[in-house]
Design a protein around this motif. Structure first.
Motif, PDB file in Angstrom:
ATOM      1  N   MET A   1       0.818  -1.278   0.093  1.00  0.00           N
ATOM      2  CA  MET A   1      -0.091   0.095  -0.013  1.00  0.00           C
ATOM      3  C   MET A   1       0.848   1.357   0.081  1.00  0.00           C
ATOM      4  N   ASP A   2       0.554   2.177  -0.728  1.00  0.00           N
ATOM      5  CA  ASP A   2       1.330   3.330  -1.037  1.00  0.00           C
ATOM      6  C   ASP A   2       1.481   4.339   0.536  1.00  0.00           C
ATOM      7  N   TRP A   3       2.458   4.413   1.004  1.00  0.00           N
ATOM      8  CA  TRP A   3       2.539   5.157   2.217  1.00  0.00           C
ATOM      9  C   TRP A   3       2.106   6.787   2.089  1.00  0.00           C
ATOM     10  N   ASP A   4       2.403   7.228   0.919  1.00  0.00           N
ATOM     11  CA  ASP A   4       2.076   8.659   0.790  1.00  0.00           C
ATOM     12  C   ASP A   4       0.744   8.777   0.793  1.00  0.00           C
ATOM     13  N   LYS A   5      -0.209   8.176  -0.043  1.00  0.00           N
ATOM     14  CA  LYS A   5      -1.618   8.209  -0.236  1.00  0.00           C
ATOM     15  C   LYS A   5      -1.910   7.860   1.315  1.00  0.00           C
ATOM     16  N   LEU A   6      -1.518   7.201   2.032  1.00  0.00           N
ATOM     17  CA  LEU A   6      -2.085   7.062   3.477  1.00  0.00           C
ATOM     18  C   LEU A   6      -1.909   8.218   4.226  1.00  0.00           C
ATOM     19  N   ARG A   7      -0.502   8.664   4.197  1.00  0.00           N
ATOM     20  CA  ARG A   7      -0.373  10.018   4.794  1.00  0.00           C
ATOM     21  C   ARG A   7      -1.309  11.013   4.332  1.00  0.00           C
ATOM     22  N   ILE A   8      -1.633  11.117   3.140  1.00  0.00           N
ATOM     23  CA  ILE A   8      -2.613  12.332   2.761  1.00  0.00           C
ATOM     24  C   ILE A   8      -4.167  11.817   3.033  1.00  0.00           C
ATOM     25  N   PHE A   9      -4.396  10.472   3.010  1.00  0.00           N
ATOM     26  CA  PHE A   9      -5.772  10.087   3.770  1.00  0.00           C
ATOM     27  C   PHE A   9      -6.007  10.486   5.170  1.00  0.00           C
ATOM     28  N   HIS A  10      -4.888  10.129   5.998  1.00  0.00           N
ATOM     29  CA  HIS A  10      -4.959  10.519   7.333  1.00  0.00           C
ATOM     30  C   HIS A  10      -5.010  12.136   7.413  1.00  0.00           C
ATOM     31  N   ALA A  11      -4.487  12.812   6.781  1.00  0.00           N
ATOM     32  CA  ALA A  11      -4.724  14.243   6.912  1.00  0.00           C
ATOM     33  C   ALA A  11      -6.099  14.757   6.620  1.00  0.00           C
ATOM     34  N   VAL A  12      -6.593  14.269   5.507  1.00  0.00           N
ATOM     35  CA  VAL A  12      -7.874  14.567   4.903  1.00  0.00           C
ATOM     36  C   VAL A  12      -8.972  13.966   6.197  1.00  0.00           C
ATOM     37  N   ALA A  13      -8.832  12.936   6.579  1.00  0.00           N
ATOM     38  CA  ALA A  13      -9.967  12.411   7.941  1.00  0.00           C
ATOM     39  C   ALA A  13      -9.701  13.102   8.994  1.00  0.00           C
ATOM     40  N   ASP A  14      -8.461  13.554   9.376  1.00  0.00           N
ATOM     41  CA  ASP A  14      -8.268  14.382  10.477  1.00  0.00           C
ATOM     42  C   ASP A  14      -8.845  15.599  10.280  1.00  0.00           C
ATOM     43  N   ALA A  15      -8.692  16.332   9.208  1.00  0.00           N
ATOM     44  CA  ALA A  15      -9.216  17.767   8.895  1.00  0.00           C
ATOM     45  C   ALA A  15     -10.525  17.767   8.650  1.00  0.00           C
ATOM     46  N   GLY A  16     -11.052  16.810   7.966  1.00  0.00           N
ATOM     47  CA  GLY A  16     -12.504  16.722   7.244  1.00  0.00           C
ATOM     48  C   GLY A  16     -12.761  17.761   6.138  1.00  0.00           C
ATOM     49  N   SER A  17     -11.705  17.789   5.541  1.00  0.00           N
ATOM     50  CA  SER A  17     -11.897  18.911   4.462  1.00  0.00           C
ATOM     51  C   SER A  17     -10.612  18.445   3.427  1.00  0.00           C
ATOM     52  N   LEU A  18     -10.696  18.494   2.114  1.00  0.00           N
ATOM     53  CA  LEU A  18      -9.738  18.365   1.133  1.00  0.00           C
ATOM     54  C   LEU A  18      -8.794  19.821   1.291  1.00  0.00           C
ATOM     55  N   THR A  19      -9.351  20.846   1.523  1.00  0.00           N
ATOM     56  CA  THR A  19      -9.006  22.051   1.364  1.00  0.00           C
ATOM     57  C   THR A  19      -7.745  22.375   2.528  1.00  0.00           C
ATOM     58  N   HIS A  20      -8.555  21.914   3.820  1.00  0.00           N
ATOM     59  CA  HIS A  20      -7.703  21.909   5.010  1.00  0.00           C
ATOM     60  C   HIS A  20      -6.365  21.072   5.232  1.00  0.00           C
ATOM     61  N   ALA A  21      -6.661  19.807   4.642  1.00  0.00           N
ATOM     62  CA  ALA A  21      -5.812  18.928   4.520  1.00  0.00           C
ATOM     63  C   ALA A  21      -4.520  19.264   3.633  1.00  0.00           C
ATOM     64  N   GLY A  22      -5.012  20.054   2.332  1.00  0.00           N
ATOM     65  CA  GLY A  22      -4.006  20.368   1.457  1.00  0.00           C
ATOM     66  C   GLY A  22      -3.156  21.418   2.157  1.00  0.00           C
ATOM     67  N   ASP A  23      -3.610  22.400   2.783  1.00  0.00           N
ATOM     68  CA  ASP A  23      -2.901  23.347   3.587  1.00  0.00           C
ATOM     69  C   ASP A  23      -2.001  22.831   4.476  1.00  0.00           C
ATOM     70  N   ARG A  24      -2.248  21.876   5.030  1.00  0.00           N
ATOM     71  CA  ARG A  24      -1.383  21.150   6.113  1.00  0.00           C
ATOM     72  C   ARG A  24       0.001  20.577   5.352  1.00  0.00           C
ATOM     73  N   LEU A  25      -0.662  20.064   4.259  1.00  0.00           N
ATOM     74  CA  LEU A  25       0.453  19.239   3.516  1.00  0.00           C
ATOM     75  C   LEU A  25       1.190  20.000   2.416  1.00  0.00           C
ATOM     76  N   ASN A  26       0.730  21.428   2.132  1.00  0.00           N
ATOM     77  CA  ASN A  26       1.380  22.065   1.202  1.00  0.00           C
ATOM     78  C   ASN A  26       1.067  21.569  -0.076  1.00  0.00           C
ATOM     79  N   LEU A  27       0.009  20.994  -0.381  1.00  0.00           N
ATOM     80  CA  LEU A  27      -0.500  20.374  -1.645  1.00  0.00           C
ATOM     81  C   LEU A  27      -1.977  21.116  -2.296  1.00  0.00           C
ATOM     82  N   SER A  28      -2.110  21.168  -3.491  1.00  0.00           N
ATOM     83  CA  SER A  28      -3.299  21.791  -3.987  1.00  0.00           C
ATOM     84  C   SER A  28      -4.487  21.015  -3.442  1.00  0.00           C
ATOM     85  N   GLN A  29      -5.722  21.704  -3.495  1.00  0.00           N
ATOM     86  CA  GLN A  29      -6.860  20.577  -3.332  1.00  0.00           C
ATOM     87  C   GLN A  29      -7.098  19.356  -4.269  1.00  0.00           C
ATOM     88  N   SER A  30      -6.761  19.857  -5.630  1.00  0.00           N
ATOM     89  CA  SER A  30      -7.146  18.677  -6.616  1.00  0.00           C
ATOM     90  C   SER A  30      -5.991  17.852  -6.757  1.00  0.00           C
TER      91      SER A  30
END
Length: 305
Positions: A1-30
């Motif tokens: 399983m891709d660790w990077d995708k799991l890290r992004i999933f965890h951030a989204v689940a914790d934030a409840g938002s793609l935008t907020h997770a992107g801000d934390r990870l310095n990634l765009s919402q898309s």
């Protein structure tokens, strides 16, 4: 399983938002959205329900989030072990305790800890809620009861009692009560019995209430109670550890006291070798010895004619 995708999933689940997770990870919402879709495709499951107000985990998403949370905690523990493999005491130490003990006893003594370990970073989390140490919500706790969580190292530090105090200014103005019945002529300052606190303190306040204080001021923590007493507002119910740091407070009705409350220091078994934990534990124990000696000297001086 891709660790990077799991890290992004965890951030989204914790934030409840793609935008907020992107801000934390310095990634765009898309970019975040693409990674989540790719993870869902690889698992053959939908991980989030999409709503206008945000994202909600599906049952499968909850299972994966539990797993990534456990992974995150284990990684934090591993990082702590690596940091503590050095000889010097440095890095972050997350300490949790109650508002009263943290503000009135621990915080005034922290300069000594920083003098000895200037590279230590203490994150002091004041909570009446008991944080989960095995799940690494904090590294070390000081609590007013024996910790019930498993896999913890426990050290009994001292005992505390709730006593009655007033300022000299208040007593000069309103007089000193000589019996509990005299409470009816005074303002009582205390924690609300519905507020989170040790049961011994709540029981003492409930007992005092039966004597119908003339006026009442309730605060949801002992720091607020102390401020009311210091500002000559009335007679306060306070933990006895304020005595040394505020020697001008006068104890009222010395025969009235709560049951003894044990104070424990606790930390996870897996941090037994942590140099930061050991430094903090030794510091607290040394300060308690100093506190006890000073308290005995203060009591002896007050007993002198």
């Amino acid at each position: 399983m891709d660790w990077d995708k799991l890290r992004i999933f965890h951030a989204v689940a914790d934030a409840g938002s793609l935008t907020h997770a992107g801000d934390r990870l310095n990634l765009s919402q898309s970019a975040v959205s693409r990674q989540i879709r790719a993870l869902e495709d690889s698992l053959g499951a939908t991980l989030f329900h999409r709503h206008a107000r945000g994202l909600i985990l599906t049952e499968q998403g909850e299972l994966l989030f539990d797993a990534t949370t456990a992974m995150s905690k284990r990684l934090e523990t591993a990082a702590a072990w690596i940091r503590d493999s050095e000889e010097e005491v440095f890095g972050e130490l997350r300490v949790t305790t109650t508002f009263g003990f943290g503000l009135l006893w621990l915080a005034p003594r922290l300069p000594k800890l920083y003098d000895k370990y200037p590279d230590l970073k203490v994150d002091l989390m004041l909570e009446e809620r008991v944080l989960d140490l095995p799940m690494r919500e904090a590294d070390v706790a000081i609590r007013m009861k024996a910790p019930s969580q498993a896999d913890l190292i426990r050290k009994r530090l001292m005992t505390v009692q709730m006593l009655m105090y007033a300022s000299r200014g208040y007593l000069d103005k309103s007089g000193t009560p000589s019996s509990l019945e005299d409470i009816a002529d005074h303002r009582l300052i205390c924690q609300n019995t519905d507020a989170a606190q040790v049961s011994a303190g709540a029981m003492l306040v409930q007992h005092l209430m039966t004597y119908s204080p003339h006026s009442l001021l309730t605060v949801n923590n002992y720091f607020g109670v102390l401020q009311g007493v210091l500002n000559n507002l009335g007679i306060g119910v306070l933990p006895d550890y304020v005595t040394h740091d505020f020697p001008d407070l006068q104890r009222i009705l010395p025969e009235i006291e709560s049951a003894e409350v044990p104070v424990y220091l606790a930390y996870p078994e897996e941090l037994r070798q942590s140099k930061r934990i050991a430094a903090f534990r030794d510091f607290v124990q040394e300060e308690i010895l100093i506190y006890r000696k000073q308290l005995r000297a203060l009591e002896d001086s007050r007993a002198m004619p």
